[in-house]
Design a protein around this motif. Sequence first.
Motif: not given
Length: 214
Positions: A155-178
Amino acid sequence: MTPPPDTGTARADTIARLRRMANARKVAAASAADEEHCDLCGTSLPSDHRHMLQTEERRILCVCEPCRAMRAHEPGLRPTGSRSLYLDGFQLDDDLWAKFQIPIGLAFFFRSGAAGRVVALYPSPAGATECELYLEAWRELTLANPVIATLDSDVEALVVNRLSSPPEHAIVPIDRCYELVGTIKANWTGISGGSSVEDAVAAFFGRLRPRSGS
């Protein structure tokens, strides 16, 4: 002497009234079609309703509060996470990222109870695409960032965003990912997704990023 009724005007008034009634029915029908319902009991839901995860199929369910409370401990059902944590100072360099062999610079990772392992998904024009995860890379990432060892399975996920500069990272609820995957799918253009995808991802992380002075 009372003048005779103007039948033409009366007829026009009647037709106008019938049209208004028909339009009102159409609006009501459209509103009912757009209204969301609980996937477990069918009751109507407000726009800010919450979700549960069907763990075997990884399916997000829209649910009412009574169902969420009463069915939270049923096998195969989990309330989606509630933690949103923007990760400043996250350690993930280019060499370690390359070991994950993910074809785009955006992915989310979660522990799947059904699969018994960490799963990596990335968005695509077809929706969420699963990739084979190099587990040694995940171990290295966890050693460098112990916070991801606290991920709540499914129910929780690590989201990795390397499209941005600098890269961004977050822990979010899984429904936010979908939800993010669905937004990307709806806005994808061309081969790489186009600027609309970048804008959608930037907006997603903008809502997670701590505000100055907070």
